[in-house]
Design an enzyme around this catalytic site. Structure first.
Site, PDB file in Angstrom:
ATOM      1  N   CYS A   1      40.689  37.832  51.976  1.00 48.90           N
ATOM      2  CA  CYS A   1      41.883  37.113  51.493  1.00 48.90           C
ATOM      3  C   CYS A   1      43.113  38.012  51.531  1.00 48.90           C
ATOM      4  CB  CYS A   1      41.698  36.673  50.046  1.00 48.90           C
ATOM      5  SG  CYS A   1      40.202  35.807  49.750  1.00 48.90           S
ATOM      6  N   ASN A   2      42.881  39.285  51.340  1.00 51.34           N
ATOM      7  CA  ASN A   2      44.010  40.199  51.203  1.00 51.34           C
ATOM      8  C   ASN A   2      44.289  41.069  52.413  1.00 51.34           C
ATOM      9  OD1 ASN A   2      44.852  39.464  48.652  1.00 51.34           O
ATOM     10  ND2 ASN A   2      43.280  40.718  47.676  1.00 51.34           N
TER      11      ASN A   2
ATOM     12  N   HIS B   1      42.217  55.813  54.785  1.00 53.70           N
ATOM     13  CA  HIS B   1      42.493  54.432  54.393  1.00 53.70           C
ATOM     14  C   HIS B   1      41.178  53.668  54.168  1.00 53.70           C
ATOM     15  CE1 HIS B   1      44.438  50.485  54.317  1.00 53.70           C
ATOM     16  NE2 HIS B   1      43.454  50.073  55.114  1.00 53.70           N
TER      17      HIS B   1
ATOM     18  N   GLU C   1      37.790  46.739  42.229  1.00 50.17           N
ATOM     19  CA  GLU C   1      36.865  45.601  42.400  1.00 50.17           C
ATOM     20  C   GLU C   1      35.809  45.951  43.458  1.00 50.17           C
ATOM     21  OE1 GLU C   1      36.841  43.315  45.127  1.00 50.17           O
ATOM     22  OE2 GLU C   1      38.559  43.955  46.285  1.00 50.17           O
TER      23      GLU C   1
END
Lengths: 351, 286
Positions: free
Chosen positions: A54-55, A102, A117
């Site tokens: 989603c992100n 990253h 999360e």
């Protein structure tokens, strides 16, 4: 002399693109599979894996030869019918060592909207498994992803980055576990049809609660809820008499008066002296008489209490970010030379 | 008596160092709000247990019996009992922080005993064992002290229960509180410990009473009253708990306070000890 292969990342995330633009580049439906097909034809692209959540949409790849990354970008933009110039405004483009750093941060949950999360690690593992299945990874990405998963586990174990729940519903579940240990045999009563109540009950069910009952003022609403949660329904009037049968009572009605009074809670706890009673009051105005909190073996949490705990947990996670970053840097120091060796061993594209 | 050139006291000191280390490391982790590896905590406590067992064994050889002949030994044996039980419970029920609290209790008990003046803990040279020739009396005494170790562990689980309840009632969920087991688990373990302790103490007193009936003068009234009072108190608590009449924080408070009371009776019991009667025939070295 041919140029060594490079590790790259191309994509966009919630840090670089607002929701409406992320929607445009999301790889919904068949788009992911189609993009994989497009990438397979890109000259010089030795290995790749696509992470789509989603992100973020991120393509991790190994490029051999000049212009490969531009060709990947062109394929990505073409698939979305997007002008490359527009994509570049939201683009996240990293190379070599930055990619390693990253990816480790993403896997550890440092780059997530909700810091710490754990869902992202599962999504990353899924993306890697799919890439492996499609044989689009090789010695470089295999090493990178496998080491990343180990590093993410290490960071989560040695920092409090994932400690505590950060939304009210899951905080309530954590509290129930602190009281009852396991929830498999727990009996839960949902009183009312509020949205937060539904979320809390779903969270409880996801942690193994098998016995759930709902009660609502309107009979048809109670039946609707019972159908939605696949559970029993009782009439609102029976709440008083049956309160002692439940371990966890989630209240979220719009009643102006308390639904659970101190007397009702006292009577319930007398009838079940060996089991605590956990009252979760998600209603405004409150459904449970605050005086019930003073009873022994009764634990009462309202919406503000849960929100405060969630806020404290989030603050604690944020305070752990710096420690997690130190661990990640140490892991990158160790991993990057290995990646360089593998990149150097990657054969150049045919002339 | 020595092993590897080290006398029993040195081994007991080393055991104490292990317990203090377990407690210190646990505290450091808690202060940093980190979860300590249960295996590491278990390993440290187990190492202390082995060293303490060796120290008590050497001491037992020296006194020719179970080393529970003076206050120093009684404290050591109580700590050893609590640890031995923790090693079973800790491995079976995996209660987080129980190892930390057990280390704390054992560190305190062993350090208090080691801090006693040398005259208090030096074994008296005897021709026979400290319990004369009666193996049953030795067993009775060891069993009674072992039950104290069980009650010690019960006091710890009661303390953890009270802390967890305080944490949930006052909505303080961070730090030490975040690592405590659930109150249902703690309650369940406490009840099992209480029943185990009462059974062991009853068994011990049963053996002792057979001996006492044969020789009423062998037990001083303070010892008799102290022992029976402890047994009666724990038996009553167990009865009320099993009938669900004593539950929740009241049960936990009583588990904690009763152990403090039981510890206070130990010097009383020890002071009432009769010197071992001279054996009818010369004892042989064993």
């Amino acid at each position: 002399m041919s140029q060594a292969a490079t590790l790259f990342l191309l994509g966009a995330s919630h840090h670089t693109a607002p929701l409406e633009l992320r929607e445009k580049i999301a790889l919904t439906g068949d788009k992911l599979e189609a993009l994989r097909g497009d990438l397979r034809g890109v000259a010089g692209l030795k290995e790749y894996a696509v992470l789509d959540t989603c992100n973020r949409v991120e393509i991790y790849g190994v490029a051999a030869g000049a212009g490969t990354i531009d060709r990947v970008q062109a394929a990505f933009c073409a698939r979305h019918g997007m002008e490359p110039a527009n994509f570049e405004k939201i683009r996240l483009k990293l190379g070599d060592r930055e990619v390693v750093e990253h990816l480790l941060g993403v896997a550890a949950g440092l780059d997530s909207q909700m810091i710490g999360e754990t869902e992202i690690l599962g999504q990353l593992k899924e993306a890697y498994a799919e890439a492996q299945q499609k044989t689009t990874t090789g010695p470089v990405l295999n090493r990178l992803f496998q080491k990343t998963f180990q590093a993410a586990k290490h960071v989560r174990t040695h920092t409090g980055i994932g400690a505590g729940q950060v939304n009210a519903a899951t905080v309530a579940v954590d509290l129930a576990i602190k009281i009852f240990g396991t929830l498999e045999h727990g009996r839960v009563l949902l009183v009312g049809a509020g949205e937060m109540g539904g979320k809390t009950v779903r969270a409880l069910k996801s942690r193994g609660v098998a016995h759930l009952t709902v009660a609502a003022r309107r009979e048809e609403r109670a039946k609707e809820l019972a159908a939605a949660f696949e559970c029993n329904a009782i009439s609102f009037e029976r709440v008083r008499d049956t309160l002692a049968e439940y371990d966890v009572v989630v209240c979220c009605t719009s009643s102006p008066d308390p639904v659970v009074t101190r007397g009702m809670a006292a009577s319930a706890i007398r009838r079940r002296p060996l089991r605590p009673l956990f009252l979760i009051d998600l209603a405004v105005p409150r459904d449970v008489d605050p005086a019930a909190a003073g009873l022994p073996n009764v634990f009462l949490y309202n919406l503000d209490d849960l929100a405060k705990i969630a806020g404290e947990n989030l603050a604690q996670r944020k305070a752990e970010v710096a420690r997690a970053q130190v661990l990640i840097k140490a892991k990158v120091e160790h991993l990057w030379p290995q990646m360089q060796e593998r990149l150097a061993a990657t054969p150049p594209p045919p002339a | 008596m020595n092993f590897l050139g080290l006398e029993d006291r040195v081994w007991l000191w080393m055991a104490s160092v292990c317990y203090v280390t377990g407690f210190g490391l646990g505290t450091a982790y808690l202060l940093r709000e980190r979860r300590q590896s249960r295996l590491a905590q278990y390993g440290i406590v187990a190492a202390g247990f082995l060293l303490q067992t060796l120290g008590l064994y050497l001491r037992g050889r020296a006194v020719k019996g179970c080393p529970i002949g003076n206050t120093f030994e009684i404290f050591q044996f109580t700590a050893w009992s609590a640890i031995s039980l923790y090693l079973v419970i800790g491995a079976t029920f995996r209660l987080s922080l129980l190892g930390y609290f057990t280390s704390c209790l054992s560190a305190v008990l062993t350090l208090v005993s080691l801090a006693m003046p040398r005259a208090a803990w030096d074994p008296e040279p005897r021709a026979t064992g400290i319990f004369g020739d009666s193996a049953w009396i030795e067993f009775h005494a060891a069993l009674a002290l072992f039950s104290y170790g069980v009650f010690g562990l019960l006091a710890l689980t009661s303390l953890m229960y009270l802390l967890q309840t305080y944490s949930l009632k006052h909505k303080r969920l961070h730090g030490l509180f975040s690592f405590l087991p659930s109150i249902i688990e703690l309650d369940r373990i406490s009840v099992r410990l209480l029943v185990t302790g009462v059974v062991l103490l009853t068994w011990s007193l049963g053996i002792g009473s057979v001996h006492w009936v044969q020789d009423v003068a062998s037990v001083d009234p303070p010892k008799l009253v102290g022992t029976v009072a402890v047994w009666l108190a724990y038996t009553l608590v167990m009865t009320f708990r099993l009938r669900s009449r004593l539950v929740s924080t009241r049960f936990a408070w009583i588990g904690l306070l009763l152990f403090a009371g039981a510890l206070l009776t130990l010097p009383l019991i020890n002071a009432s000890r009769h010197p071992a009667r001279p054996p009818p025939t010369p004892a042989t070295q064993g």
